[in-house]
Structure formats: C-alpha cells, structure tokens
Design a protein around this motif. Sequence first.
Motif, PDB file in Angstrom:
ATOM      1  N   SER A 181       0.800  -1.218   0.000  1.00  0.00           N
ATOM      2  CA  SER A 181       0.000   0.000   0.000  1.00  0.00           C
ATOM      3  C   SER A 181       0.838   1.275   0.000  1.00  0.00           C
ATOM      4  O   SER A 181       0.426   2.280  -0.575  1.00  0.00           O
ATOM      5  N   GLY A 207      -6.558  -3.220   3.979  1.00  0.00           N
ATOM      6  CA  GLY A 207      -5.550  -2.390   3.332  1.00  0.00           C
ATOM      7  C   GLY A 207      -6.048  -1.645   2.101  1.00  0.00           C
ATOM      8  O   GLY A 207      -5.716  -0.476   1.906  1.00  0.00           O
ATOM      9  N   GLU A 266       1.839   1.635  -3.590  1.00  0.00           N
ATOM     10  CA  GLU A 266       0.647   2.007  -4.352  1.00  0.00           C
ATOM     11  C   GLU A 266       0.307   3.482  -4.155  1.00  0.00           C
ATOM     12  O   GLU A 266      -0.019   4.188  -5.110  1.00  0.00           O
ATOM     13  N   GLU A 292       3.342   3.086   6.776  1.00  0.00           N
ATOM     14  CA  GLU A 292       2.562   1.943   6.287  1.00  0.00           C
ATOM     15  C   GLU A 292       3.180   0.678   6.853  1.00  0.00           C
ATOM     16  O   GLU A 292       4.246   0.228   6.406  1.00  0.00           O
ATOM     17  N   LEU A 300      -6.180   2.352   1.757  1.00  0.00           N
ATOM     18  CA  LEU A 300      -5.474   3.007   0.664  1.00  0.00           C
ATOM     19  C   LEU A 300      -6.393   3.983  -0.068  1.00  0.00           C
ATOM     20  O   LEU A 300      -6.005   5.115  -0.370  1.00  0.00           O
TER      21      LEU A 300
END
Length: 186
Positions: free
Chosen positions: A23, A153, A26, A78, A157
Amino acid sequence: MAGFRFGRIVIVQSLGPEDHLKSGRELFDYLNPLIQDRGIPVDLEIQECESASQFRDIARELQNQVLAGGPVPVLHVETHGSDDQSGLVFSDSSQLNWDEFSNLTRSLNEATQFNLLVIVAACFGAHFLLSQFKLREPSPFWGFIAPSHLTNGAELLGSFRQFYRTLLASRDASGAFHSLRGVSTR
C-alpha cells in the motif's frame, strides 16, 4: 487549520513478503503523477523499512534534515499494528511501542516547530492517541490520522488517496481531514 505547512511527504513502508498489497508503494505511485502533472511544489519519497531500528534511524534523519533547513515532512507510516494494540510491527517482526514512537515523533515535531502531520496506516494505529497524551510534555504531532480498528488495506489506501488528493489540490488540511469522513474503512 491555519498555519499548517509542509514541503515533503515521506512514506515509510514496512510490509512483509506475505503482504500482497504494498500500500505504501501504491500510494506513492498514485501521488507521484498527481504531484508532477500539476506542478505541486512538494517532494515525495518512499522509504522501505525492515525493522524498528531502521525506523528509528529514519525518524532521526528526518529530524536532522528539518533542523538543517529541509522541508517539513508529512510522515506517513505503512506497516502493521500489533494485535495487542501496543505499537507497530515491522516486516522483520520487530516492534516499536507507542511510547518510543511518541518520543521519536515528539522530537521531529519540535524540529518542525510543532507542524508535523503523522499518518499511521496500520490496524489499531489510533491507539497511539489513547496512550500518549502527556500534559507536561510537548505534543508528538500537530495532526494525527490513523484507524482505531482492524482495517482492510485496500479500503485504507482508498481513504488516503482521497485525503492526499484533497490536501494537495487545496493545501487545506481541514478540508482533507473532512474528506476522510466520506470514506468508510470498516
């Protein structure tokens, strides 16, 4: 939320090989073109972090950079929260309890002249708030965002994408905080 300023977003990711959703990466991959395409004057970086010890080093280095005149960071972590809700768990299974996390962020917050936004994208991250308010010590942050419960998650996100999209477009922390209210993470 007048007076809040930042010039850098630092995503510290500590997710193990069993975590299929990276994440932090990302989020970085989502924010980078947004910042570049719109010419937003904010530095963005991601730091892979294997252990609590390495996180300590990262926090201290951020503090040193701010003290040397570097831009004020938003610290976005994270990782996983411990099942007993007492702190963070890093990819090598080492842990950082909330007291130590608070000491690290308190020092960084002081270096930023009490302008540090801390985001903890970890299950039970908000338990940091429940254990760390000490009236006789400086605050460990200017602002803090984290889930209070077990999270998914992908949903988390999505929430942080919305938060940063609003924050970067408007530079309005209050509006960005309010944008989180419309996104469910349960």
